[in-house]
Design an enzyme around this catalytic site. Structure first.
Site, PDB file in Angstrom:
ATOM      1  CD  GLU A  34      -2.837   1.198   2.382  1.00  0.00           C
ATOM      2  OE1 GLU A  34      -2.840   0.283   3.213  1.00  0.00           O
ATOM      3  OE2 GLU A  34      -3.544   2.215   2.459  1.00  0.00           O
ATOM      4  NE  ARG A 258       3.370  -8.043  10.692  1.00  0.00           N
ATOM      5  CZ  ARG A 258       2.764  -7.271   9.767  1.00  0.00           C
ATOM      6  NH1 ARG A 258       1.719  -7.706   9.122  1.00  0.00           N
ATOM      7  NH2 ARG A 258       3.213  -6.085   9.521  1.00  0.00           N
ATOM      8  CE  LYS A 268       2.861   0.063   5.069  1.00  0.00           C
ATOM      9  NZ  LYS A 268       2.427  -0.038   3.672  1.00  0.00           N
TER      10      LYS A 268
HETATM   11  P1  ATP Z   1       1.639  -1.968   8.007  1.00  0.00           P
HETATM   12  O1  ATP Z   1       0.629  -2.703   8.832  1.00  0.00           O
HETATM   13  O2  ATP Z   1       2.891  -1.620   8.724  1.00  0.00           O
HETATM   14  O3  ATP Z   1       1.070  -0.815   7.244  1.00  0.00           O
HETATM   15  P2  ATP Z   1       1.169  -3.659   5.812  1.00  0.00           P
HETATM   16  O4  ATP Z   1       1.170  -5.120   5.970  1.00  0.00           O
HETATM   17  O5  ATP Z   1      -0.167  -3.012   5.757  1.00  0.00           O
HETATM   18  O6  ATP Z   1       2.088  -3.026   6.913  1.00  0.00           O
HETATM   19  P3  ATP Z   1       1.636  -3.433   3.030  1.00  0.00           P
HETATM   20  O7  ATP Z   1       2.206  -2.288   2.278  1.00  0.00           O
HETATM   21  O8  ATP Z   1       0.198  -3.733   2.867  1.00  0.00           O
HETATM   22  O9  ATP Z   1       1.995  -3.206   4.563  1.00  0.00           O
HETATM   23  O10 ATP Z   1       2.505  -4.746   2.763  1.00  0.00           O
HETATM   24  C1  ATP Z   1       2.899  -5.210   1.509  1.00  0.00           C
HETATM   25  C2  ATP Z   1       3.261  -6.658   1.635  1.00  0.00           C
HETATM   26  O11 ATP Z   1       4.310  -6.837   2.565  1.00  0.00           O
HETATM   27  C3  ATP Z   1       2.075  -7.481   2.117  1.00  0.00           C
HETATM   28  O12 ATP Z   1       2.017  -8.683   1.396  1.00  0.00           O
HETATM   29  C4  ATP Z   1       2.392  -7.710   3.561  1.00  0.00           C
HETATM   30  O13 ATP Z   1       1.816  -8.894   4.011  1.00  0.00           O
HETATM   31  C5  ATP Z   1       3.926  -7.774   3.559  1.00  0.00           C
HETATM   32  N1  ATP Z   1       4.463  -7.385   4.861  1.00  0.00           N
HETATM   33  C6  ATP Z   1       4.212  -6.263   5.548  1.00  0.00           C
HETATM   34  N2  ATP Z   1       4.839  -6.272   6.744  1.00  0.00           N
HETATM   35  C7  ATP Z   1       5.508  -7.440   6.817  1.00  0.00           C
HETATM   36  C8  ATP Z   1       6.346  -8.062   7.809  1.00  0.00           C
HETATM   37  N3  ATP Z   1       6.624  -7.476   8.966  1.00  0.00           N
HETATM   38  N4  ATP Z   1       6.866  -9.281   7.519  1.00  0.00           N
HETATM   39  C9  ATP Z   1       6.608  -9.876   6.348  1.00  0.00           C
HETATM   40  N5  ATP Z   1       5.836  -9.358   5.392  1.00  0.00           N
HETATM   41  C10 ATP Z   1       5.280  -8.156   5.603  1.00  0.00           C
HETATM   42 MG    MG Z   2      -1.666  -3.527   4.219  1.00  0.00          MG
END
Ligand code: ATP
Ligand code: MG
Length: 551
Positions: A34, A258, A268
């Site tokens: 995102e 994760r 984030k």
């Molecule tokens: P946040 O909750 O910090 O905003 P998010 O999961 O919403 O993180 P995205 O930009 O949606 O962030 O993530 C893009 C991809 O990276 C998704 O497939 C997500 O599952 C993966 N991802 C995000 N954080 C992690 C993590 N800590 N470990 C492994 N994969 C991750």
């Molecule tokens: Mg997300």
């Protein structure tokens, strides 16, 4: 098992099975960020898994921006994400945006309405959540659930045309308000949001929800394996429901754990708060777990990939030790980094029997692992800086560096002997008078060895550096364990940045390796973009040694 034949992880097993049985002819994965922040180390794990699997099995990976929330998203993030992925060395097949599919998603929403599988709900957000019930109590049907197809179509089109304010109405799927999985209790498909989108501008004032977007985007692109983090496993039945109900390409979702790391966090939202409150210098502050942050810290893409390979893919959440990442950085830099001598806490050494004005220049290897490889020129004179800690006046027997009447080897050159300790009026040591033994030059004369070797820099040639010594961002190892009455910001490490000064051999400033260098005997440092010709700035990447050993 062969030494280089690693056990397959669960995703590899699934993919090998799917390829063998012909379920899919080849694999296509996607990385779906995102664009509401910068990528962090957790994303690196996801990138390594998605691109790594595609590369291993001759498939491809799409980059798909999951841009369904116009309020938080920005092109600044879109660009930064691409830069970070390229830096890791991955090349995506197609660059896609969920917003590219807004027309198609809208058409599917109307289709569900026409089939009696979706309805417009006028309840407030609170009423809807209350009506959902709990895990052990079924939900209540909305009073608007049985609107006619015609009415639903008219209202949904009016939502699209901007007739209603934010929150006034939503579109919901009509599934089952008593479903054991709460996600299936008439989930939201669309919400009203009068906001400009970074790509579609003001075309839309309704935006699809994550669940109504992600699976269909996967399906449109013919993603074979849609890999996401564990918290999405409860969404999977819904993911499958939309695909089956719409009768579109059957993408499948798989979940992995994760990445969580000690002494840092990867949300984030929280990282954005640190930036906005000025608690760090920006998204690329070298203490941040962001990819631009660790890059500025001097971590290499290869070290991150080595780390992701070591932690593997698991189905159980775990907290990884940041020391393992630091170990990987050290491993990679030890093999590749150029070496230079830098004195951080200087003490002057005067060599009393050195011919006045004489300068000797040595060709020293940039990397001791390649003694025949590239070299740098190091000047030696009768006035040197050494580390204050490499001299001790009342030294114990085990102290093998410089002490009164003791000898030590200066790295790459002569053995010197401390003849006299010069002090100021307060008794502080200001200088050491030493003699050198001309017969001890390496490669010339007889080889005589002493127990200690120390680094040094010629005073006349020393270049002054600003050093930014970075340490961990937080003092708490497991940042998921912040007590209720505390805030995560209470655990910011006040010593995460300690400013220092360095006196460097001149060749350091001509280093063209583009990666961190080793300050011999101390640590790895990388040149920062804040450097000017008058004041070079170096960031501490990682210390040279640590007692940590991976299992
Ligand atoms: P946040 O909750 O910090 O905003 P998010 O999961 O919403 O993180 P995205 O930009 O949606 O962030 O993530 C893009 C991809 O990276 C998704 O497939 C997500 O599952 C993966 N991802 C995000 N954080 C992690 C993590 N800590 N470990 C492994 N994969 C991750
Ligand atoms: Mg997300």
């Amino acid at each position: 098992m062969e030494e280089n034949e690693k056990k397959l992880n669960f995703l590899e097993e699934i993919i090998e099975d799917d390829l063998r049985t012909g379920k899919v002819p080849s694999i296509l994965t996607r990385f779906p960020p995102e664009p509401n922040g910068y990528l962090h180390l957790g994303h690196a794990k996801s990138l390594c898994i998605n691109f790594g699997l595609a590369m291993k099995y001759g498939g491809k990976t799409n980059l798909r921006y999951d841009d369904t929330n116009p309020v938080k998203e920005d092109t600044e993030y879109v660009d930064a994400i691409k830069e970070d992925i390229k830096w890791l060395g991955f090349q995506w097949e197609k660059e896609c945006y969920a917003s590219d599919y807004f027309d198609q998603l809208y058409a599917w929403a109307e289709q569900l309405i026409e089939r009696g599988l979706a309805y417009v709900d006028d309840q407030t957000q609170e009423e809807i959540s209350k009506g959902r019930g709990t895990v052990d109590k079924p939900g209540l049907e909305s009073p608007y659930r049985n609107r006619s197809v015609e009415e639903n179509l008219r209202l949904f089109r009016e939502m699209r045309d901007g007739k209603y304010a934010d929150g006034e109405k939503v579109l919901r799927a009509k599934i089952d308000m008593a479903h054991p999985n709460m996600m299936m209790r008439d989930p939201l498909l669309y919400r009203i949001k009068h906001a400009s989108h970074h790509r579609t501008g003001d075309k839309w004032c309704i935006y699809p929800m994550y669940d109504f977007t992600h699976g269909q985007c996967d399906s449109i692109e013919h993603i074979t394996h849609s890999i996401c983090t564990l918290e999405f496993d409860v969404h999977r039945p819904l993911y499958d429901w939309f695909i089956e109900t719409l009768g579109i390409y059957p993408s499948h979702q798989y979940e992995f754990a994760r990445l969580n790391l000690t002494y840092t966090l990867m949300s984030k939202r929280k990282l954005l708060e640190l930036v906005q409150k000025g608690l760090v210098a920006g998204w690329d502050d070298p203490r941040m777990p962001t990819l631009c942050g660790v890059r500025r810290r001097g971590y290499t893409a290869d070290a991150l990939k080595m780390f992701c390979d070591k932690i593997g893919v698991s189905k159980r959440d775990q907290l990884m030790d940041i020391q393992l990442l630091e170990w990987c950085v050290r491993q990679d830099l030890n093999a590749r980094a150029n070496r230079y001598m830098v004195v951080q806490d200087p003490l002057k050494v005067k060599i009393t029997n050195w011919p006045e004005g004489l300068v000797e220049w040595y060709d020293c290897p940039l990397n001791p692992a390649e003694p025949e490889g590239a070299t740098r020129k190091v000047p030696f004179t009768g006035e040197l800086w050494i580390e204050r800690a490499d001299f001790m006046e009342d030294a114990p027997n085990k102290f093998f560096r410089l002490k009164p009447d003791g000898e030590v080897r200066l790295k790459y050159t002569y053995i010197i002997k401390c003849e006299k300790v010069v002090k100021d009026a307060e008794g502080n040591i200001v200088e050491l008078e030493c003699s050198y033994d001309p017969t001890t030059k390496p490669g010339g004369g007889e080889w005589r060895s002493v127990k200690g070797t120390i680094h040094w820099v010629s005073c006349a040639h020393a270049k002054e550096l600003e050093l930014r010594n970075y340490d961990r961002l937080f003092t708490l190892a497991d940042m998921s364990q912040v007590p209720e009455d505390k805030d995560y910001k209470d655990y910011l490490n006040p010593e995460s940045l300690v400013m220092g000064r360095g006196l460097a051999e001149p060749a350091l400033l001509d280093d063209a390796s583009g990666i961190a260098v080793q300050f011999e005997r101390t640590g790895y440092y990388v040149k920062d973009a804040d450097s000017t010709p008058e004041k070079p700035v170096f960031n501490k990447t990682v210390s040279l040694k640590d007692s940590y050993k991976p299992e």
